[in-house]
Motif scaffolding. Sequence first.
Motif, PDB file in Angstrom:
ATOM      1  N   LYS A  91       0.799  -1.229   0.000  1.00  0.00           N
ATOM      2  CA  LYS A  91       0.000   0.000   0.000  1.00  0.00           C
ATOM      3  C   LYS A  91       0.828   1.274   0.000  1.00  0.00           C
ATOM      4  CE  LYS A  91      -3.959  -2.120   2.183  1.00  0.00           C
ATOM      5  NZ  LYS A  91      -4.821  -2.170   3.355  1.00  0.00           N
ATOM      6  N   GLY A  92       2.143   1.169   0.063  1.00  0.00           N
ATOM      7  CA  GLY A  92       2.946   2.380   0.068  1.00  0.00           C
ATOM      8  C   GLY A  92       4.423   2.108   0.185  1.00  0.00           C
ATOM      9  N   GLN A  93       5.181   3.132  -0.113  1.00  0.00           N
ATOM     10  CA  GLN A  93       6.641   3.114   0.003  1.00  0.00           C
ATOM     11  C   GLN A  93       7.060   4.331   0.810  1.00  0.00           C
ATOM     12  OE1 GLN A  93       9.001   0.865  -1.174  1.00  0.00           O
ATOM     13  NE2 GLN A  93       7.205  -0.398  -1.596  1.00  0.00           N
ATOM     14  N   PRO A  94       8.105   4.183   1.635  1.00  0.00           N
ATOM     15  CA  PRO A  94       8.588   5.347   2.399  1.00  0.00           C
ATOM     16  C   PRO A  94       8.972   6.498   1.461  1.00  0.00           C
ATOM     17  CG  PRO A  94       9.631   3.335   3.155  1.00  0.00           C
ATOM     18  CD  PRO A  94       8.876   2.987   1.906  1.00  0.00           C
ATOM     19  N   LEU A  95       8.925   7.683   2.005  1.00  0.00           N
ATOM     20  CA  LEU A  95       9.283   8.885   1.240  1.00  0.00           C
ATOM     21  C   LEU A  95      10.754   8.859   0.859  1.00  0.00           C
ATOM     22  CD1 LEU A  95       7.539  11.505   3.528  1.00  0.00           C
ATOM     23  CD2 LEU A  95       6.608  10.442   1.475  1.00  0.00           C
ATOM     24  N   SER A  96      11.079   9.603  -0.185  1.00  0.00           N
ATOM     25  CA  SER A  96      12.495   9.739  -0.522  1.00  0.00           C
ATOM     26  C   SER A  96      13.166  10.540   0.589  1.00  0.00           C
ATOM     27  CB  SER A  96      12.673  10.432  -1.872  1.00  0.00           C
ATOM     28  OG  SER A  96      12.237  11.764  -1.813  1.00  0.00           O
ATOM     29  N   SER A  97      14.416  10.218   0.854  1.00  0.00           N
ATOM     30  CA  SER A  97      15.106  10.901   1.942  1.00  0.00           C
ATOM     31  C   SER A  97      16.460  11.413   1.474  1.00  0.00           C
ATOM     32  CB  SER A  97      15.269   9.971   3.145  1.00  0.00           C
ATOM     33  OG  SER A  97      16.032   8.847   2.802  1.00  0.00           O
ATOM     34  N   VAL A  98      16.908  12.449   2.163  1.00  0.00           N
ATOM     35  CA  VAL A  98      18.200  13.069   1.872  1.00  0.00           C
ATOM     36  C   VAL A  98      18.998  13.163   3.165  1.00  0.00           C
ATOM     37  CG1 VAL A  98      17.346  14.327  -0.140  1.00  0.00           C
ATOM     38  CG2 VAL A  98      17.263  15.398   2.100  1.00  0.00           C
ATOM     39  N   ALA A  99      20.268  13.483   3.043  1.00  0.00           N
ATOM     40  CA  ALA A  99      21.207  13.386   4.158  1.00  0.00           C
ATOM     41  C   ALA A  99      20.956  14.337   5.319  1.00  0.00           C
ATOM     42  CB  ALA A  99      22.628  13.570   3.654  1.00  0.00           C
ATOM     43  N   ASP A 100      20.630  15.603   5.044  1.00  0.00           N
ATOM     44  CA  ASP A 100      20.607  16.583   6.131  1.00  0.00           C
ATOM     45  C   ASP A 100      19.774  17.804   5.762  1.00  0.00           C
ATOM     46  OD1 ASP A 100      22.220  17.950   4.295  1.00  0.00           O
ATOM     47  OD2 ASP A 100      24.061  17.531   5.382  1.00  0.00           O
ATOM     48  N   ASP A 101      19.774  18.798   6.669  1.00  0.00           N
ATOM     49  CA  ASP A 101      18.999  20.022   6.459  1.00  0.00           C
ATOM     50  C   ASP A 101      19.346  20.713   5.145  1.00  0.00           C
ATOM     51  OD1 ASP A 101      17.645  19.780   8.903  1.00  0.00           O
ATOM     52  OD2 ASP A 101      19.024  21.107   9.966  1.00  0.00           O
ATOM     53  N   ALA A 102      20.631  20.842   4.859  1.00  0.00           N
ATOM     54  CA  ALA A 102      21.054  21.533   3.632  1.00  0.00           C
ATOM     55  C   ALA A 102      20.521  20.825   2.394  1.00  0.00           C
ATOM     56  CB  ALA A 102      22.579  21.631   3.575  1.00  0.00           C
ATOM     57  N   ALA A 103      20.517  19.501   2.409  1.00  0.00           N
ATOM     58  CA  ALA A 103      20.010  18.742   1.269  1.00  0.00           C
ATOM     59  C   ALA A 103      18.496  18.895   1.138  1.00  0.00           C
ATOM     60  CB  ALA A 103      20.399  17.277   1.403  1.00  0.00           C
ATOM     61  N   VAL A 104      17.780  18.972   2.254  1.00  0.00           N
ATOM     62  CA  VAL A 104      16.329  19.193   2.211  1.00  0.00           C
ATOM     63  C   VAL A 104      16.045  20.569   1.614  1.00  0.00           C
ATOM     64  CG1 VAL A 104      14.210  19.481   3.566  1.00  0.00           C
ATOM     65  CG2 VAL A 104      15.823  17.670   4.161  1.00  0.00           C
ATOM     66  N   VAL A 105      16.746  21.587   2.090  1.00  0.00           N
ATOM     67  CA  VAL A 105      16.543  22.942   1.568  1.00  0.00           C
ATOM     68  C   VAL A 105      16.800  22.970   0.059  1.00  0.00           C
ATOM     69  CG1 VAL A 105      17.423  25.323   1.602  1.00  0.00           C
ATOM     70  CG2 VAL A 105      16.984  24.124   3.753  1.00  0.00           C
ATOM     71  N   ALA A 106      17.888  22.357  -0.377  1.00  0.00           N
ATOM     72  CA  ALA A 106      18.225  22.340  -1.809  1.00  0.00           C
ATOM     73  C   ALA A 106      17.153  21.626  -2.621  1.00  0.00           C
ATOM     74  CB  ALA A 106      19.585  21.674  -2.021  1.00  0.00           C
ATOM     75  N   LYS A 107      16.672  20.490  -2.130  1.00  0.00           N
ATOM     76  CA  LYS A 107      15.656  19.708  -2.845  1.00  0.00           C
ATOM     77  C   LYS A 107      14.338  20.473  -2.927  1.00  0.00           C
ATOM     78  CE  LYS A 107      14.765  15.275  -4.111  1.00  0.00           C
ATOM     79  NZ  LYS A 107      15.444  14.506  -5.098  1.00  0.00           N
ATOM     80  N   VAL A 108      13.924  21.078  -1.831  1.00  0.00           N
ATOM     81  CA  VAL A 108      12.674  21.843  -1.809  1.00  0.00           C
ATOM     82  C   VAL A 108      12.795  23.092  -2.677  1.00  0.00           C
ATOM     83  CG1 VAL A 108      11.107  23.177  -0.334  1.00  0.00           C
ATOM     84  CG2 VAL A 108      11.897  20.917   0.404  1.00  0.00           C
ATOM     85  N   ALA A 109      13.942  23.757  -2.627  1.00  0.00           N
ATOM     86  CA  ALA A 109      14.147  24.964  -3.443  1.00  0.00           C
ATOM     87  C   ALA A 109      14.082  24.650  -4.931  1.00  0.00           C
ATOM     88  CB  ALA A 109      15.497  25.602  -3.104  1.00  0.00           C
ATOM     89  N   GLY A 110      14.466  23.440  -5.312  1.00  0.00           N
ATOM     90  CA  GLY A 110      14.501  23.070  -6.721  1.00  0.00           C
ATOM     91  C   GLY A 110      13.253  22.388  -7.242  1.00  0.00           C
ATOM     92  N   ASP A 111      12.243  22.177  -6.401  1.00  0.00           N
ATOM     93  CA  ASP A 111      11.054  21.438  -6.816  1.00  0.00           C
ATOM     94  C   ASP A 111       9.805  22.097  -6.237  1.00  0.00           C
ATOM     95  OD1 ASP A 111       9.005  19.612  -7.302  1.00  0.00           O
ATOM     96  OD2 ASP A 111      10.117  17.878  -6.566  1.00  0.00           O
ATOM     97  N   ALA A 112       8.977  22.670  -7.087  1.00  0.00           N
ATOM     98  CA  ALA A 112       7.783  23.384  -6.638  1.00  0.00           C
ATOM     99  C   ALA A 112       6.757  22.470  -5.972  1.00  0.00           C
ATOM    100  CB  ALA A 112       7.133  24.123  -7.800  1.00  0.00           C
TER     101      ALA A 112
END
Length: 134
Positions: A91-112
Amino acid sequence: MKRIAQAALLALATGIAGLASAEVAVIVNPGAAKAPSQSEVANIFLGKDKSLTGIDQKDWNPTKEKFYSAVTSKNEAQLKSYWSGLVFTGKGQPLSSVADDAAVVAKVAGDASAIGYVDAAAVNDQVKVLFTLP
């Protein structure tokens, strides 16, 4: 020498207390079409709502602990059990994950369509804060 050791211990204790009290910011891309509520954010990070792509942090850390505890009312063991059940039943798969805060900020900044959570100190002008957790 004893005073130096006491001062170092006090500095360490103060630093640890500061880490424990850091705010967590839930962030989205500034161009995001939708600003979800806190309950919608919980559903996104539990895989129930696909309106935005949740970006998770890979390792369990104080930021992740505070986020999941406040938003989904789940601790590390409960979250692992939850995702194991979804994966096992197909019924589901875990969310994609990244290493740290900086990687989260970069991923969110690059994807609307992305949403994430970070230590509030990691926020910059490339992302928009939806809300913070004390």
